[in-house]
Design a protein around this motif. Structure first.
Motif, PDB file in Angstrom:
ATOM      1  N   GLU A 103       0.676  -1.110   0.011  1.00 24.85           N
ATOM      2  CA  GLU A 103      -0.083  -0.150   0.131  1.00 24.85           C
ATOM      3  C   GLU A 103       0.931   1.207   0.015  1.00 24.85           C
ATOM      4  O   GLU A 103       0.404   2.261  -0.781  1.00 24.85           O
ATOM      5  CB  GLU A 103      -0.757  -0.128   1.214  1.00 24.85           C
ATOM      6  CG  GLU A 103      -1.921   0.889   1.132  1.00 24.85           C
ATOM      7  CD  GLU A 103      -3.049   0.988   2.139  1.00 24.85           C
ATOM      8  OE1 GLU A 103      -3.967   1.756   2.498  1.00 24.85           O
ATOM      9  OE2 GLU A 103      -2.946   0.126   3.282  1.00 24.85           O
ATOM     10  N   ASN A 106       2.251   1.447  -3.540  1.00 27.08           N
ATOM     11  CA  ASN A 106       1.219   2.037  -4.380  1.00 27.08           C
ATOM     12  C   ASN A 106       1.070   3.548  -4.383  1.00 27.08           C
ATOM     13  O   ASN A 106       0.819   4.092  -5.309  1.00 27.08           O
ATOM     14  CB  ASN A 106      -0.019   1.356  -3.966  1.00 27.08           C
ATOM     15  CG  ASN A 106      -0.975   1.634  -5.112  1.00 27.08           C
ATOM     16  OD1 ASN A 106      -1.080   1.134  -6.170  1.00 27.08           O
ATOM     17  ND2 ASN A 106      -2.228   2.312  -4.696  1.00 27.08           N
ATOM     18  N   GLU A 107       1.183   4.172  -3.005  1.00 26.44           N
ATOM     19  CA  GLU A 107       1.055   5.396  -2.777  1.00 26.44           C
ATOM     20  C   GLU A 107       1.994   6.214  -3.758  1.00 26.44           C
ATOM     21  O   GLU A 107       1.618   7.522  -4.105  1.00 26.44           O
ATOM     22  CB  GLU A 107       1.072   5.896  -1.340  1.00 26.44           C
ATOM     23  CG  GLU A 107       0.731   7.230  -0.981  1.00 26.44           C
ATOM     24  CD  GLU A 107      -0.644   7.713  -1.071  1.00 26.44           C
ATOM     25  OE1 GLU A 107      -0.844   9.064  -0.954  1.00 26.44           O
ATOM     26  OE2 GLU A 107      -1.547   6.843  -1.179  1.00 26.44           O
ATOM     27  N   LEU A 109       3.454   5.332  -6.351  1.00 24.71           N
ATOM     28  CA  LEU A 109       3.491   5.066  -8.104  1.00 24.71           C
ATOM     29  C   LEU A 109       3.063   6.250  -8.728  1.00 24.71           C
ATOM     30  O   LEU A 109       2.456   7.272  -8.281  1.00 24.71           O
ATOM     31  CB  LEU A 109       2.431   4.064  -8.263  1.00 24.71           C
ATOM     32  CG  LEU A 109       2.659   2.504  -7.881  1.00 24.71           C
ATOM     33  CD1 LEU A 109       1.608   1.614  -8.145  1.00 24.71           C
ATOM     34  CD2 LEU A 109       4.238   2.087  -8.544  1.00 24.71           C
ATOM     35  N   ALA A 111       0.979   8.408 -11.619  1.00 21.48           N
ATOM     36  CA  ALA A 111      -0.528   8.357 -11.760  1.00 21.48           C
ATOM     37  C   ALA A 111      -0.904   9.347 -12.877  1.00 21.48           C
ATOM     38  O   ALA A 111      -0.128  10.201 -13.212  1.00 21.48           O
ATOM     39  CB  ALA A 111      -1.121   8.722 -10.453  1.00 21.48           C
ATOM     40  N   TYR A 113      -4.489  11.205 -14.725  1.00 21.28           N
ATOM     41  CA  TYR A 113      -6.016  11.484 -14.304  1.00 21.28           C
ATOM     42  C   TYR A 113      -6.563  12.479 -15.671  1.00 21.28           C
ATOM     43  O   TYR A 113      -5.702  13.159 -16.203  1.00 21.28           O
ATOM     44  CB  TYR A 113      -6.346  12.173 -13.035  1.00 21.28           C
ATOM     45  CG  TYR A 113      -5.429  13.635 -12.844  1.00 21.28           C
ATOM     46  CD1 TYR A 113      -6.210  14.696 -13.033  1.00 21.28           C
ATOM     47  CD2 TYR A 113      -4.230  13.687 -12.571  1.00 21.28           C
ATOM     48  CE1 TYR A 113      -5.452  15.849 -12.923  1.00 21.28           C
ATOM     49  CE2 TYR A 113      -3.388  14.749 -12.488  1.00 21.28           C
ATOM     50  CZ  TYR A 113      -4.129  16.006 -12.704  1.00 21.28           C
ATOM     51  OH  TYR A 113      -3.305  17.253 -12.638  1.00 21.28           O
ATOM     52  N   GLU A 285       4.415   0.617 -14.194  1.00 21.66           N
ATOM     53  CA  GLU A 285       3.033   0.723 -13.554  1.00 21.66           C
ATOM     54  C   GLU A 285       2.486   2.219 -13.311  1.00 21.66           C
ATOM     55  O   GLU A 285       3.475   2.946 -13.015  1.00 21.66           O
ATOM     56  CB  GLU A 285       3.566   0.197 -12.087  1.00 21.66           C
ATOM     57  CG  GLU A 285       3.550  -1.280 -12.121  1.00 21.66           C
ATOM     58  CD  GLU A 285       3.705  -1.706 -10.619  1.00 21.66           C
ATOM     59  OE1 GLU A 285       2.575  -2.218 -10.031  1.00 21.66           O
ATOM     60  OE2 GLU A 285       4.947  -1.650 -10.145  1.00 21.66           O
ATOM     61  N   LYS A 287      -1.045   4.157 -12.178  1.00 20.92           N
ATOM     62  CA  LYS A 287      -2.323   4.150 -11.575  1.00 20.92           C
ATOM     63  C   LYS A 287      -3.120   5.158 -12.006  1.00 20.92           C
ATOM     64  O   LYS A 287      -2.738   6.226 -12.178  1.00 20.92           O
ATOM     65  CB  LYS A 287      -2.358   3.849  -9.876  1.00 20.92           C
ATOM     66  CG  LYS A 287      -1.833   5.072  -9.468  1.00 20.92           C
ATOM     67  CD  LYS A 287      -1.986   4.948  -7.950  1.00 20.92           C
ATOM     68  CE  LYS A 287      -1.260   6.295  -7.198  1.00 20.92           C
ATOM     69  NZ  LYS A 287      -1.117   6.092  -5.739  1.00 20.92           N
ATOM     70  N   THR A 288      -4.397   4.961 -12.296  1.00 21.16           N
ATOM     71  CA  THR A 288      -5.486   6.061 -12.829  1.00 21.16           C
ATOM     72  C   THR A 288      -6.025   6.350 -11.529  1.00 21.16           C
ATOM     73  O   THR A 288      -6.871   5.597 -10.915  1.00 21.16           O
ATOM     74  CB  THR A 288      -6.465   5.321 -13.782  1.00 21.16           C
ATOM     75  OG1 THR A 288      -5.798   4.735 -14.926  1.00 21.16           O
ATOM     76  CG2 THR A 288      -7.183   6.371 -14.203  1.00 21.16           C
ATOM     77  N   LEU A 289      -6.149   7.961 -11.298  1.00 22.50           N
ATOM     78  CA  LEU A 289      -6.839   8.453 -10.392  1.00 22.50           C
ATOM     79  C   LEU A 289      -8.405   8.676 -10.697  1.00 22.50           C
ATOM     80  O   LEU A 289      -8.464   9.060 -11.639  1.00 22.50           O
ATOM     81  CB  LEU A 289      -6.331   9.725  -9.780  1.00 22.50           C
ATOM     82  CG  LEU A 289      -4.903   9.582  -9.516  1.00 22.50           C
ATOM     83  CD1 LEU A 289      -4.201  11.082  -9.011  1.00 22.50           C
ATOM     84  CD2 LEU A 289      -4.600   8.560  -8.410  1.00 22.50           C
ATOM     85  N   GLU A 293      -9.915  11.482  -6.218  1.00 19.16           N
ATOM     86  CA  GLU A 293      -8.498  11.362  -5.947  1.00 19.16           C
ATOM     87  C   GLU A 293      -7.776  12.374  -6.778  1.00 19.16           C
ATOM     88  O   GLU A 293      -6.570  12.663  -6.232  1.00 19.16           O
ATOM     89  CB  GLU A 293      -7.943   9.923  -6.175  1.00 19.16           C
ATOM     90  CG  GLU A 293      -8.774   8.877  -5.515  1.00 19.16           C
ATOM     91  CD  GLU A 293      -8.032   7.434  -5.940  1.00 19.16           C
ATOM     92  OE1 GLU A 293      -8.054   6.539  -5.310  1.00 19.16           O
ATOM     93  OE2 GLU A 293      -8.048   7.311  -7.234  1.00 19.16           O
TER      94      GLU A 293
END
Length: 375
Positions: A103, A106-107, A109, A111, A113, A285, A287-289, A293
């Motif tokens: 976790e 992941n914070e 990574l 991102a 949006y 990697e 991530k999509t916000l 977020e």
């Protein structure tokens, strides 16, 4: 989402840090890490002006717990020996507490949006810029956070941007979430959900010392850091923190936080220098916000801290009243500092101005437009 319970502590398998105390009482010790995150859509960071966020991670010994603190003004407080003023003070906000290292990873990574006006935006991965050992010590009526840096072995230009020293200590206090403090009104809606056993410690005091490390475990807990000392920390506090000689193989950053070496630039951590654009690894990697977020909409990752959304346009206009344009961002901040007595909460305004892009402002309309882009 903020947690409402205290996370149980369990033993780590790694060798414990050796701490000997002769003066101060050790409240907690463990590993400390520092990260920075580039500004939105920034490919290469050259100095602090290209940085969006600066983080401190505390991982207590005898625990799998990790706490991420967002540091105000994107740097640790300046330490001026024998002198104490507002420039040596700074805040820290717990934005995530977890016993799950994935976790935490992941914070940090990268991102993406979507915005209605600019389309897709990218937030770069958080970059490690320091690793060491820390102790929280009860010393002469107050609590201090002391650390010794292990990586890089010799702090370089990157560490200097964030005021990361080879060793430092800071007087540290925890804010009472139920009492308004000047300069902290931006955090009124961000309160840690302390149990009664911890709430009772505050009484009617605005700030208290850290006599129980569980005060730091709750998301939205707020700290005040005041620069104390940058030399002979162990001798002054009467403690002995046995730092270790770390390498890319032994660094706790990769072993405990599960940060992947092939996904972050290592130059700041080992060489003390910002990486060039070519030295930043390709993001494997991303991530999509969600809308909630995304920056400016209450999100944590790379978003604006509550200060930028709670400061009114009227407050900014009042503190900048009479300024002669054109001005750059630093000149706006200097002017606001000189006229901070005009409003009741100048520090939130100054913090908001720090979020502006470093550009030339021809008039107040340019400032208002820039503020709209970060809210």
């Amino acid at each position: 989402m903020a947690r409402t319970h205290r996370i149980p502590r369990s033993r780590k398998s790694k060798q414990q840090t050796k701490v000997r105390t002769t003066k101060g009482k050790i409240i907690e010790h463990g590993d400390i890490f520092f990260f920075y995150r580039p500004k939105i859509d920034t490919e290469e960071v050259k100095d602090i002006e290209s940085v969006q966020r600066f983080y401190m991670v505390m991982s207590p010994e005898n625990s799998h717990l990790h706490r991420i603190f967002l540091i105000g003004q994107k740097q640790l407080p300046e330490i001026i020996e024998g002198k104490s003023n507002s420039e040596e003070r700074n805040w820290a906000l717990n934005v995530l507490t977890s016993s799950n290292a994935e976790e935490i990873r992941n914070e940090f990574l990268p991102a993406e949006y979507l915005t209605e006006t600019r389309g897709s935006r990218r937030i770069g991965a958080a970059v490690p810029v320091g690793e060491g050992k820390y102790s929280i010590v009860e010393h002469e009526g107050h609590s201090e956070l002391a650390y010794i840096l292990e990586l890089p072995e010799v702090p370089g230009p990157t560490q200097r941007e964030f005021q990361i020293k080879k060793e430092s200590s800071y007087i540290v206090s925890v804010k009472n979430p139920d009492i308004q403090v000047p300069g902290y009104s931006a955090f009124l809606k961000r309160k840690p959900r302390y149990p009664n056993s911890l709430k009772e410690k505050f009484g009617n005091r605005r700030w208290i010392n850290i006599d129980d490390p569980h005060l730091l475990d709750y998301e939205n807990s707020q700290l005040l850091l005041i620069g104390a000392r940058k030399n002979d920390v162990e001798e002054e506090l009467g403690i002995d923190i046995d730092e270790e000689k770390e390498s890319s193989r032994t660094a706790e950053l990769f072993n405990d936080l599960k940060i992947r070496k092939d996904q972050v630039p290592l130059k700041p951590l080992f060489k003390g220098k910002f990486p060039s654009k070519e030295e930043v690894p390709f993001a494997q990697e991303i991530k999509t916000l969600t809308d909630e977020e995304a920056p400016g909409r209450g999100g944590k990752v790379g978003g604006k801290i509550a200060a930028s959304s709670s400061v009114s346009a009227a407050s900014i206009a009042k503190v900048l009243s009479g300024i002669e344009f054109p001005k750059n961002k630093n000149q706006l901040i200097d002017y606001a500092k000189q006229h901070k007595d005009r409003i009741s909460d100048p520090y939130s305004v100054i913090e908001t101005l720090r979020e502006l892009h470093d550009t030339r402002f021809e008039n107040m309309a340019d400032v208002e437009k820039a503020l709209g882009e970060i809210r």
